[in-house]
Structure formats: structure tokens, C-alpha cells
Design a protein around this motif. Structure first.
Motif, PDB file in Angstrom:
ATOM      1  N   GLU A  61      98.886  69.697  68.849  1.00 44.35           N
ATOM      2  CA  GLU A  61     100.297  70.042  68.960  1.00 44.35           C
ATOM      3  C   GLU A  61     101.111  68.764  68.887  1.00 44.35           C
ATOM      4  N   LEU A  62     102.009  68.681  67.916  1.00 48.61           N
ATOM      5  CA  LEU A  62     102.879  67.523  67.793  1.00 48.61           C
ATOM      6  C   LEU A  62     104.171  67.804  68.538  1.00 48.61           C
ATOM      7  N   THR A  63     104.629  66.827  69.281  1.00 50.76           N
ATOM      8  CA  THR A  63     105.883  66.953  70.020  1.00 50.76           C
ATOM      9  C   THR A  63     107.042  66.569  69.103  1.00 50.76           C
ATOM     10  N   ASP A  64     108.250  66.824  69.552  1.00 54.55           N
ATOM     11  CA  ASP A  64     109.439  66.414  68.792  1.00 54.55           C
ATOM     12  C   ASP A  64     109.449  64.903  68.602  1.00 54.55           C
ATOM     13  N   GLU A  65     109.002  64.175  69.607  1.00 57.00           N
ATOM     14  CA  GLU A  65     108.940  62.712  69.515  1.00 57.00           C
ATOM     15  C   GLU A  65     107.952  62.271  68.430  1.00 57.00           C
ATOM     16  N   MET A  67     107.115  63.997  65.760  1.00 64.70           N
ATOM     17  CA  MET A  67     107.715  64.337  64.473  1.00 64.70           C
ATOM     18  C   MET A  67     108.783  63.316  64.086  1.00 64.70           C
ATOM     19  N   ALA A  68     109.613  62.906  65.032  1.00 62.31           N
ATOM     20  CA  ALA A  68     110.654  61.919  64.757  1.00 62.31           C
ATOM     21  C   ALA A  68     110.028  60.585  64.355  1.00 62.31           C
ATOM     22  N   ASP A  69     108.940  60.206  65.016  1.00 61.72           N
ATOM     23  CA  ASP A  69     108.240  58.968  64.696  1.00 61.72           C
ATOM     24  C   ASP A  69     107.668  59.025  63.287  1.00 61.72           C
ATOM     25  N   MET A  70     107.098  60.161  62.908  1.00 61.82           N
ATOM     26  CA  MET A  70     106.521  60.318  61.572  1.00 61.82           C
ATOM     27  C   MET A  70     107.610  60.249  60.501  1.00 61.82           C
ATOM     28  N   VAL A  71     108.745  60.873  60.746  1.00 63.99           N
ATOM     29  CA  VAL A  71     109.848  60.863  59.790  1.00 63.99           C
ATOM     30  C   VAL A  71     110.397  59.449  59.626  1.00 63.99           C
ATOM     31  N   SER A  72     110.552  58.722  60.730  1.00 63.51           N
ATOM     32  CA  SER A  72     111.093  57.364  60.635  1.00 63.51           C
ATOM     33  C   SER A  72     110.117  56.439  59.907  1.00 63.51           C
ATOM     34  N   ARG A  73     108.813  56.618  60.110  1.00 58.23           N
ATOM     35  CA  ARG A  73     107.827  55.803  59.389  1.00 58.23           C
ATOM     36  C   ARG A  73     107.848  56.112  57.898  1.00 58.23           C
ATOM     37  N   ASP A  74     107.983  57.392  57.540  1.00 60.17           N
ATOM     38  CA  ASP A  74     108.052  57.772  56.132  1.00 60.17           C
ATOM     39  C   ASP A  74     109.293  57.181  55.474  1.00 60.17           C
ATOM     40  N   ALA A  75     110.405  57.157  56.189  1.00 59.30           N
ATOM     41  CA  ALA A  75     111.643  56.605  55.657  1.00 59.30           C
ATOM     42  C   ALA A  75     111.495  55.119  55.400  1.00 59.30           C
ATOM     43  N   VAL A  76     110.857  54.399  56.314  1.00 58.77           N
ATOM     44  CA  VAL A  76     110.650  52.963  56.149  1.00 58.77           C
ATOM     45  C   VAL A  76     109.694  52.715  54.986  1.00 58.77           C
ATOM     46  N   ALA A  77     108.635  53.489  54.888  1.00 58.39           N
ATOM     47  CA  ALA A  77     107.658  53.305  53.815  1.00 58.39           C
ATOM     48  C   ALA A  77     108.278  53.594  52.447  1.00 58.39           C
ATOM     49  N   GLY A  78     109.176  54.555  52.381  1.00 56.36           N
ATOM     50  CA  GLY A  78     109.795  54.911  51.111  1.00 56.36           C
ATOM     51  C   GLY A  78     110.990  54.067  50.752  1.00 56.36           C
ATOM     52  N   ALA A  79     111.444  53.218  51.639  1.00 55.51           N
ATOM     53  CA  ALA A  79     112.661  52.427  51.408  1.00 55.51           C
ATOM     54  C   ALA A  79     112.495  51.436  50.273  1.00 55.51           C
ATOM     55  N   GLY A  80     111.305  50.924  50.059  1.00 51.17           N
ATOM     56  CA  GLY A  80     111.100  49.920  49.022  1.00 51.17           C
ATOM     57  C   GLY A  80     110.746  50.493  47.669  1.00 51.17           C
ATOM     58  N   THR A  81     110.571  51.788  47.563  1.00 57.01           N
ATOM     59  CA  THR A  81     110.202  52.361  46.277  1.00 57.01           C
ATOM     60  C   THR A  81     111.437  52.776  45.511  1.00 57.01           C
ATOM     61  N   GLY A  82     111.393  52.606  44.256  1.00 57.11           N
ATOM     62  CA  GLY A  82     112.521  52.990  43.413  1.00 57.11           C
ATOM     63  C   GLY A  82     112.044  53.920  42.313  1.00 57.11           C
TER      64      GLY A  82
END
Length: 87
Positions: A61-65, A67-82
Motif C-alpha cells: 500500500e502506497l501512502t499519499d507521501e 506517491m508525491a515522492d514518486m511524482v517529484s522524482r519523475d519530474a526531476v528525472a524528466g527535466a533534462g530530457t527534450g
């Protein structure tokens, strides 16, 4: 992240204990011990353990925290791709 194991379904195959030994451990031949509140740094190992359970006895079971951590990591990982590139 919270773990729930159906101990009536668990058959003691111990795949979880091999893949996430800091979270799961076998006590004797058939008795599983586990930490239901596994640390976030164990997420990958726990996910592998859940997937490897041959009887599907482990629920993650994933908590809201989480999920938020996973989303923020995905955003950082995708920031350098164009979407550019040469043709």
C-alpha cells in the motif's frame, strides 16, 4: 509505504526474504516475519519481493507521501530530457 501479508496464503517460499532481507525474514521453515512499515529506501526491493511472491500473499500500500515522492522524482528525472534531435 505499508505492507500487508496474508499469512494464511503465504506458503513459505521465501522469495521475499531473498529479495528484501531488510524487510522480510523466515523464522523456521514456514513462519514469515516482516516489517509492515518498510523504509522508503527499500521500495525497489519490496516491489521486487511483491512481484516474486508465487502465491500473491504480499500487498503493498502506497501512502499519499509515497506517491508525491514518486511524482517529484519523475519530474526531476524528466527535466533534462527534450523532444529535440537532429534529422
Amino acid at each position: 509505504m505499508r505492507l500487508v501479508v496474508d499469512l494464511n496464503r503465504c506458503q513459505g517460499y521465501a522469495q521475499c526474504a531473498f529479495l528484501a532481507p531488510d524487510v522480510f525474514a523466515m523464522h523456521g521453515d514456514e513462519s514469515l516475519l516482516y516489517n509492515p512499515e518498510a523504509a522508503a529506501e527499500q521500495r525497489e526491493n519490496v516491489a521486487r519481493a511483491v512481484a516474486a511472491c508465487p502465491v500473491g500473499a504480499i500487498l503493498l500500500e502506497l501512502t499519499d507521501e509515497d506517491m508525491a515522492d514518486m511524482v517529484s522524482r519523475d519530474a526531476v528525472a524528466g527535466a533534462g530530457t527534450g523532444s529535440g534531435g537532429s534529422r
